[in-house]
Design a protein around this motif. Sequence first.
Motif, PDB file in Angstrom:
ATOM      1  N   GLY A  45       0.783  -1.236   0.000  1.00 37.66           N
ATOM      2  CA  GLY A  45       0.000   0.000   0.000  1.00 37.66           C
ATOM      3  C   GLY A  45       0.810   1.278   0.000  1.00 37.66           C
ATOM      4  O   GLY A  45       0.239   2.371  -0.054  1.00 37.66           O
ATOM      5  N   THR A  48       0.089   3.928  -2.823  1.00 38.15           N
ATOM      6  CA  THR A  48      -1.298   4.339  -3.062  1.00 38.15           C
ATOM      7  C   THR A  48      -1.385   5.801  -3.527  1.00 38.15           C
ATOM      8  O   THR A  48      -0.815   6.697  -2.898  1.00 38.15           O
ATOM      9  CB  THR A  48      -2.142   4.153  -1.779  1.00 38.15           C
ATOM     10  OG1 THR A  48      -2.090   2.778  -1.406  1.00 38.15           O
ATOM     11  CG2 THR A  48      -3.591   4.576  -2.005  1.00 38.15           C
ATOM     12  N   ARG A  57      -3.494   1.146  -6.019  1.00 37.97           N
ATOM     13  CA  ARG A  57      -2.051   0.857  -5.970  1.00 37.97           C
ATOM     14  C   ARG A  57      -1.424   1.331  -7.286  1.00 37.97           C
ATOM     15  O   ARG A  57      -1.758   0.801  -8.339  1.00 37.97           O
ATOM     16  CB  ARG A  57      -1.810  -0.643  -5.895  1.00 37.97           C
ATOM     17  CG  ARG A  57      -2.658  -1.420  -4.931  1.00 37.97           C
ATOM     18  CD  ARG A  57      -2.192  -1.184  -3.554  1.00 37.97           C
ATOM     19  NE  ARG A  57      -2.465  -2.320  -2.678  1.00 37.97           N
ATOM     20  CZ  ARG A  57      -2.758  -2.189  -1.401  1.00 37.97           C
ATOM     21  NH1 ARG A  57      -2.853  -0.987  -0.868  1.00 37.97           N
ATOM     22  NH2 ARG A  57      -2.946  -3.242  -0.643  1.00 37.97           N
ATOM     23  N   GLY A 104       1.321   6.631   1.309  1.00 41.51           N
ATOM     24  CA  GLY A 104       0.235   5.741   0.901  1.00 41.51           C
ATOM     25  C   GLY A 104      -0.920   5.790   1.880  1.00 41.51           C
ATOM     26  O   GLY A 104      -2.100   5.738   1.492  1.00 41.51           O
ATOM     27  N   THR A 108      -4.733   7.112   1.132  1.00 37.91           N
ATOM     28  CA  THR A 108      -5.869   6.227   1.413  1.00 37.91           C
ATOM     29  C   THR A 108      -6.895   6.953   2.274  1.00 37.91           C
ATOM     30  O   THR A 108      -8.109   6.828   2.086  1.00 37.91           O
ATOM     31  CB  THR A 108      -5.369   4.963   2.158  1.00 37.91           C
ATOM     32  OG1 THR A 108      -4.458   4.267   1.308  1.00 37.91           O
ATOM     33  CG2 THR A 108      -6.524   4.047   2.534  1.00 37.91           C
ATOM     34  N   ASN A 131      -2.708  -1.014   4.131  1.00 36.19           N
ATOM     35  CA  ASN A 131      -1.454  -0.272   4.237  1.00 36.19           C
ATOM     36  C   ASN A 131      -0.609  -0.850   5.362  1.00 36.19           C
ATOM     37  O   ASN A 131      -1.023  -0.824   6.526  1.00 36.19           O
ATOM     38  CB  ASN A 131      -1.724   1.214   4.519  1.00 36.19           C
ATOM     39  CG  ASN A 131      -2.421   1.894   3.360  1.00 36.19           C
ATOM     40  OD1 ASN A 131      -3.640   1.823   3.232  1.00 36.19           O
ATOM     41  ND2 ASN A 131      -1.666   2.542   2.501  1.00 36.19           N
TER      42      ASN A 131
ATOM     43  N   GLN B 105      -8.245  -0.386  -1.770  1.00 30.58           N
ATOM     44  CA  GLN B 105      -7.506   0.084  -2.956  1.00 30.58           C
ATOM     45  C   GLN B 105      -7.593  -0.922  -4.105  1.00 30.58           C
ATOM     46  O   GLN B 105      -7.635  -0.545  -5.273  1.00 30.58           O
ATOM     47  CB  GLN B 105      -6.023   0.314  -2.607  1.00 30.58           C
ATOM     48  CG  GLN B 105      -5.791   1.413  -1.577  1.00 30.58           C
ATOM     49  CD  GLN B 105      -5.620   0.854  -0.182  1.00 30.58           C
ATOM     50  OE1 GLN B 105      -6.231  -0.137   0.176  1.00 30.58           O
ATOM     51  NE2 GLN B 105      -4.785   1.493   0.608  1.00 30.58           N
TER      52      GLN B 105
END
Lengths: 159, 293
Positions: A45, A48, A57, A104, A108, A131, B105
């Motif tokens: 992660g 990100t 990603r 990241g 997020t 993450n 994600q």
Amino acid sequence: MQITATINGKPVISEVEPRLLLSDWLRHDLGLAGTHVGCEHGVCGACTVLFDGAPVRSCLVFAVQADGHTIETVESLGTPDHLHPLQQSFWEAHGLQCGFCTPGILMTLKPFLEQNPDPTEDEIRHALSGNLCRCTGYQNIVKAVQLAAKGPSDTRVLD
Amino acid sequence: MKPAAFEYAAPKSVAEALALKTRYGEDAKYLAGGQSLIPAMNFRVMQPTALIDLNGLSELAFINGDGDELRIGALTRYSAVEHSPLVAERLPLAVEVVKHIAHPQIRNRGTLGGSLAHADPAAEMPVLLTTLSGRVRAESARGSRWIAAADFMLGPFTTILEPDEMLVEIALPTLPPGVGAAFQEVSRRHGDYALLGAAATLSLGTDGTIAAARLVFLNAGDTPKVAGLATTQLIGQTPSAELFATAAQAVDGDIEPMGTLHASPDYQHHLARVLARRVLARAAERAQAQPVA
């Protein structure tokens, strides 16, 4: 191939080989080294970024796929003099040690807090599940998110 | 560069994508969400000669309620299913299953069609399709055909799709009142590949006894494993913890887990018995909460 994308609000035109990963394009071609590259297979992660507003990603997307799309990286958040509220909260709550995973995590959390401004601890931990942080566990990261949700001036969550 | 070099094309229609596949040949791959393909390419485990990027085919991203089934476009992303009010209302099992797939994600990028065409025995979508006895539609220059779930997956990472075919649509039957469903899996960390998982549907007659039951396991063999032995003995019985505990003992004969890095086959058998009991009980509770009118 020539691609055109909006990176942190600015149009960028670039010539890329199809096999170039979005993460490597951002770092090596555009000099946006705030996006960190950890595992390069979608587990950690660290890389990100926001792709049309949604966290993805960047090591699992090719740069050519960004053609015509909008990308936001950690560089879009704040500056050292004017930190984004999330960055300020991570500072206040000591939500990082080495900082490798932090970009990241921030990318997020930005859309997460916009969609869910008052999250429970469970929701925060679920949002962070993609993450990895290997410094110290996640306690202070969770506190930083709670602080960001309340506004960085409210330090009660730090007690 | 991590991946080996490949040619890249971004078609604007399904017809154009099919023509490109024919032109590039069998070593070309369709690129949907890429959340399994690109890691494999980063490791150079896969080195396709060409990628045909389907992400511009917005015609393949849809969720429609159509009678007693949901029709979902192959390019629909997991997060679209996860947050769809229509799916939440008509097929909550799909939302429950999708939430177990990796992380937010990955779900923002990964697609239902990509996962089904990839046919990983440790993936959730093939299990959902099998549990519901859904169908998928494949298109080629020769025409279009619907394929039943039971016929679709031939083995690990192998489907019945021909080289010139593309998976374009998925049909998932919705569950009527009186049918309960549940899904659970065990993984080392949330979002990791599951060591084992189980899905169940259970329908109750007006007298409260079990009229039909279906139990399907994830990562318990080379394709989703349907537990026929375990569910046959449930028919006509009244749901109870004892009944499900007894049925769960029979799943050993239904599955062939191959072991993973973190779970021996013996441990997977243990998980299958435990999860069978839990998902059957949960499905029964949900069926009882929505009795047949």
